[in-house]
Motif scaffolding. Structure first.
Motif, mmCIF file in Angstrom:
data_model
loop_
_atom_site.group_PDB
_atom_site.id
_atom_site.type_symbol
_atom_site.label_atom_id
_atom_site.label_comp_id
_atom_site.label_asym_id
_atom_site.label_seq_id
_atom_site.Cartn_x
_atom_site.Cartn_y
_atom_site.Cartn_z
ATOM 1 N N GLN B 134 -13.555 115.437 92.970
ATOM 2 C CA GLN B 134 -13.414 115.466 94.427
ATOM 3 C C GLN B 134 -12.325 116.463 94.827
ATOM 4 O O GLN B 134 -12.508 117.289 95.712
ATOM 5 C CB GLN B 134 -13.042 114.066 94.954
ATOM 6 C CG GLN B 134 -12.840 113.997 96.468
ATOM 7 C CD GLN B 134 -14.162 114.008 97.222
ATOM 8 O OE1 GLN B 134 -15.086 113.292 96.874
ATOM 9 N NE2 GLN B 134 -14.258 114.843 98.252
ATOM 10 N N GLU B 135 -11.217 116.371 94.128
ATOM 11 C CA GLU B 135 -10.105 117.255 94.464
ATOM 12 C C GLU B 135 -10.413 118.704 94.053
ATOM 13 O O GLU B 135 -10.028 119.649 94.736
ATOM 14 C CB GLU B 135 -8.833 116.764 93.782
ATOM 15 C CG GLU B 135 -7.593 117.152 94.547
ATOM 16 C CD GLU B 135 -6.367 116.371 94.096
ATOM 17 O OE1 GLU B 135 -5.741 115.731 94.956
ATOM 18 O OE2 GLU B 135 -6.047 116.390 92.898
ATOM 19 N N ALA B 136 -11.132 118.850 92.931
ATOM 20 C CA ALA B 136 -11.518 120.198 92.508
ATOM 21 C C ALA B 136 -12.344 120.861 93.611
ATOM 22 O O ALA B 136 -12.161 122.034 93.938
ATOM 23 C CB ALA B 136 -12.316 120.143 91.208
ATOM 24 N N TYR B 137 -13.242 120.077 94.197
ATOM 25 C CA TYR B 137 -14.073 120.603 95.282
ATOM 26 C C TYR B 137 -13.209 120.971 96.497
ATOM 27 O O TYR B 137 -13.307 122.075 97.031
ATOM 28 C CB TYR B 137 -15.138 119.567 95.673
ATOM 29 C CG TYR B 137 -15.908 119.943 96.910
ATOM 30 C CD1 TYR B 137 -16.916 120.898 96.850
ATOM 31 C CD2 TYR B 137 -15.589 119.396 98.153
ATOM 32 C CE1 TYR B 137 -17.606 121.288 97.985
ATOM 33 C CE2 TYR B 137 -16.272 119.775 99.289
ATOM 34 C CZ TYR B 137 -17.281 120.727 99.204
ATOM 35 O OH TYR B 137 -17.944 121.116 100.331
ATOM 36 N N GLU B 138 -12.347 120.048 96.905
ATOM 37 C CA GLU B 138 -11.562 120.278 98.130
ATOM 38 C C GLU B 138 -10.506 121.366 97.959
ATOM 39 O O GLU B 138 -10.235 122.140 98.880
ATOM 40 C CB GLU B 138 -10.898 118.963 98.564
ATOM 41 C CG GLU B 138 -11.911 117.954 99.099
ATOM 42 C CD GLU B 138 -11.284 116.595 99.392
ATOM 43 O OE1 GLU B 138 -10.043 116.513 99.510
ATOM 44 O OE2 GLU B 138 -12.040 115.613 99.487
ATOM 45 N N LEU B 139 -9.901 121.417 96.776
ATOM 46 C CA LEU B 139 -8.830 122.407 96.573
ATOM 47 C C LEU B 139 -9.359 123.828 96.564
ATOM 48 O O LEU B 139 -8.616 124.774 96.833
ATOM 49 C CB LEU B 139 -8.097 122.135 95.253
ATOM 50 C CG LEU B 139 -7.138 120.943 95.201
ATOM 51 C CD1 LEU B 139 -6.441 120.890 93.846
ATOM 52 C CD2 LEU B 139 -6.096 121.013 96.321
ATOM 53 N N MET B 140 -10.644 123.987 96.239
ATOM 54 C CA MET B 140 -11.168 125.351 96.125
ATOM 55 C C MET B 140 -11.075 126.096 97.466
ATOM 56 O O MET B 140 -10.610 127.232 97.505
ATOM 57 C CB MET B 140 -12.606 125.285 95.600
ATOM 58 C CG MET B 140 -13.161 126.535 94.974
ATOM 59 S SD MET B 140 -12.050 127.649 94.111
ATOM 60 C CE MET B 140 -11.994 126.993 92.478
#
Lengths: 200, 602
Positions: B134-140
């Protein structure tokens, strides 16, 4: 899920994780990819619950071990919680040290002894025999999921919805048959292993 | 919509939604699936670059031109790409440039476990680190925003357990990437790094770092989680997940932007807890950062600096820190020693015969030293083949072989390198051999793919990242073009020819290349009918077992072939090895002829 690189474990664990998500759980799963896949010992961790932090199961805490190969079942049994459920495919794939004659593959009673030291709730499942009966050893992962599906509190419909996403369409019918075969042969197993959890 | 995504899939989707239009990478576990996923989106140019340095330069150029670009690689790939990476930090960018480094603590599929967070500090660029998909998606998308707002490349660091673990991601629906204006705006003070231009850029970099430090104070994904006062945990990445599980009652400061550190936030957290413990994998990167601020923090006192962390290691490391009593831990299940199952070359692998030939030559005077490289063939270091004497990094085999030769080592010396690895970084050392009049023999094990990472294309395959036809760059043309006159192409299953060619090449005073060609057995090859051992002829000499083929099984005093593993006449190397001729193959002679014809055409 433990077994040998090439047995289709990553796909099986992907399908299980997706089914669990469809059923409303938080899910995390972790695989060995890369070098470990070249015929080595592989393991997938799948965790489901209301909220999952670590993607890895702590050693000795797994509720269920689904072993695609006997030696790997014995190798990974320590990851199972005492008294947990182990379903072990009755198939031996020889590691190089055994096929070359340097070491011996453990005898069946030795493997059973190792499983028993952790849990009485284990079942040696005829996964390989069913797959060969279907004429394709590559269906083994669906057969193992079929076994597993009978003791997990997840509706059959969820599985039926999910499996087509993970197998090529030309092999779908065969894979669904393999899954059904696994389920059909499971009553003996279910009698032995009391199922866990409740359906949501 | 909820999706179950690996960190790599989430990164790719996040990058797509952030409007990435150029992506470049070289395959490397655990980063490979990022580019594979990006290549499936329309509107993105995605390439397998020849190596990570080139990927970085393609990303730089694209960003200079206004595009958002993602460059992804495994940790050691950033060593290769470090020169342009530092360069991009100096010049800054135009469109956002995100550099993804997938580290491999525990070395599941790597030759070292370097901690690439140091690269952020070293190159003076900001770093983001997700703790799940989830964070990988949002941080991108935030990474691209930071990159453009601060005119800097952004290091996006993941680890194996983030890259390969799947977790639930809530993906917004109907999101369409916004196009960016494309065009190169000439600015020589910014993009042409002669010393007079670079000096003022260094000052700009330092100012940028100060601004980034201020920004990190309010970075949305740096999170404080209030818990009991007695224990304050600072953590990031997957280590945060382990720590949450072991210390459910502690207070947490989770850093999704571990560089530059948010000093005020850390001090505020410090005031709210009695002690600070840092839970991080590998080096004490955050710990040292806190200490440099004068904040008392422990971490590596409790948790190992080597290997990957786990709930077990975190639990074991800090029994005195726990707020609640530890849950009981079951003992070991069994003390029985079971046969190990390390990875190995597959039955039918085109690397087997060449390694068997090397093994035979190594047993004869004047001996043989084999410098090795990175790929499936590295597995030949294990018994029974045990052919490789060195393996350090991509492309090192050829230079090492020349060095051994120039040092005066008298054994035969050969370098063994794969086709993709040769393209990656074998060409320049081969030129070096020719230029410096070495006599090195280079064996290129050409299985027509980048196999270990899952069959990606490379220049010599003529297959693009999208799986479409691309321009093929033949290995033999490159070798001849580099000035090697003795270039040989041999069939990967023709054991006698491989052995005699190596012998001849190592006896000449000129540089030579032997391309051992045969497709990877897992790359869509159609298997033949399994071979069989004639038990009446087999005398149990076990010569065939020295191949290390898993299909050959010792049974009693003799050997049988496991029909479920044997790939049949497309290999047949055991037929050539058996001194008793106990293994028969009908079509072997014909297959040899075909291979010879192919060689003449090549």
């Amino acid at each position: 899920m433990a077994g040998v690189g090439g047995q289709g474990i990553v796909l099986a664990s992907d399908a299980l994780a997706e089914v669990a998500m469809l059923a409303g759980w938080d899910v995390k799963k972790s695989d060995a990819l890369g070098m470990a896949q070249r015929g080595g010992s592989v393991v997938s961790h799948i965790r489901l619950g209301d909220k999952v932090y670590s993607p890895m199961i702590e050693k000795g805490k797994a509720d269920i071990l689904l072993a695609f190969e006997k030696l790997e079942g014995a190798r990974w049994i320590g990851h199972l919680a005492p008294g947990g459920i182990a379903i072990v495919n009755d198939q031996a794939i020889l590691p190089l040290s055994v096929s070359s004659g340097a070491e011996a593959y453990p005898a069946d009673d030795e493997i059973v002894g190792i499983l028993k030291s952790r849990t009485e709730r284990f079942f040696v499942a005829p996964g390989e025999a069913i797959a060969r009966g279907l004429g394709n050893i590559r269906t083994l992962n669906m057969i193992m999921l079929g076994f597993l599906s009978t003791i997990l509190p997840i509706d059959l419909e969820m599985w039926r919805e999910c499996i087509p996403r993970y197998v090529p369409s030309r092999f779908l019918e065969l894979n669904l048959r393999a899954f059904a075969e696994g389920r059909a042969r499971a009553p003996e197993m279910v009698a032995r292993l009391r199922p866990v959890g409740t359906t949501r | 919509m909820k999706k179950l995504l690996s960190g790599n899939e989430a990164v790719a989707l996040g990058a797509y939604h952030a409007g990435v239009t150029v992506a470049a990478a070289y395959p490397g576990t655990p980063s490979t699936e990022i580019l594979e996923n990006l290549a499936r989106f329309d509107g993105i140019y995605a390439e397998w670059s020849t190596n990570e340095k080139v990927a970085m330069e393609v990303g730089m150029g694209a960003a200079y031109g206004g595009a958002r670009a993602l460059v992804s690689m495994k940790h050691v790939g950033l060593n290769v790409a470090s020169d342009p990476f530092f360069g991009a930090s100096v010049t800054g960018i135009n469109g956002g440039l995100v550099v993804l480094s997938a580290d491999d603590p525990g070395m599941h599929s790597s030759q070292n476990e370097q901690d690439n967070r140091h690269y952020a500090k070293f190159a003076k660029v900001p770093m983001l680190e997700p703790a799940d998909s989830q964070e990988a998606y949002e941080l991108m998308s935030l990474a691209f925003q930071v990159s453009e707002d601060f005119d800097t490349p952004v290091l996006f660091r993941t680890t194996t357990r983030i890259s390969h673990c799947k977790s639930v991601v809530d993906v917004p629906e109907g999101l369409q990437p916004q196009p960016r204006p494309i065009g190169f705006k000439r600015d020589r003070q910014k993009y042409v790094m002669v010393p007079s231009h670079a000096r003022p850029r260094h000052a700009i970099m330092e100012e940028r770092l100060a601004k980034l430090a201020a920004y990190s104070e309010s970075f949305p994904h740096n999170k404080m989680i209030a818990g009991e006062r007695r224990l304050g945990i600072v953590s990031s990445g997957v280590a945060f997940q382990y720590a949450r599980e072991v210390f459910p009652d502690a207070s947490f400061l989770k850093l999704a932007m571990p560089y530059p550190l948010p000093e005020k936030l850390v001090r505020r957290f410090r005031r709210q807890v009695d002690q600070i413990v840092v839970v991080e994998e590998l080096d004490p990167f955050i710990e040292e950062g806190l200490r440099a601020m004068g904040i008392k923090a422990d971490g590596k006192r409790y948790f190992p600096i080597t290997g990957e962390l786990s709930v077990e290691t975190v639990r074991k490391g800090a029994p005195t820190l726990r707020l609640a009593p530890a849950p009981s831990r079951p003992g070991e299940a069994t003390a029985v020693k079971l046969p190990a199952r390390p990875p190995r070359l597959c039955p039918g692998c085109p690397h087997t015969a060449a390694n068997y030939a090397l093994k035979r030559l190594s047993l004869k005077a004047p001996g043989l030293v084999v410098t090795g490289d990175i790929g499936c063939y590295t597995l030949a270091v294990y018994p029974p083949l045990q052919t490789l004497d060195t393996t350090a990094c991509m492309g090192a085999s050829i230079g090492q072989a020349l060095g051994l030769e120039k040092a005066g080592v008298q054994s035969r010396i050969v370098a063994v390198i794969g086709d993709s690895t040769f393209m990656h970084s074998g060409i320049t050392p081969l030129v070096d051999v020719v230029y410096n009049q070495g006599k090195t023999t280079v064996i290129i094990l050409d299985n027509g793919t980048t196999a270990m990472t899952g069959h990606q294309g490379h220049p010599a395959t003529g297959v693009s990242a999208r799986g479409e036809q691309a321009q093929r760059v033949p290995l033999e043309d490159i070798c001849r073009g580099a000035g090697v006159k003795d270039v040989n192409v041999v069939d990967a299953f023709d054991l006698p020819l491989i052995e005699s060619t190596i012998r001849r090449c190592t006896e000449t005073a000129a540089p030579s290349v032997i391309i051992v060609r045969g497709d990877c057995v897992l790359n869509g090859k159609v298997f033949g009918t399994a071979l069989a051992v004639d038990a009446d002829i087999c005398n149990g000499c076990r010569s065939c077992l020295r191949l290390g083929c898993a299909a050959l099984v010792k049974e009693g005093k003799k050997v049988r072939i496991d029909a479920t593993l044997c790939v049949g006449e497309i290999c047949g190397v055991c037929v050539l090895v058996c001194p008793q001729k106990a293994i028969q193959m009908k079509h072997k002679a014909g297959a040899r002829e075909d291979a010879k014809n192919a060689k003449h055409e090549a």
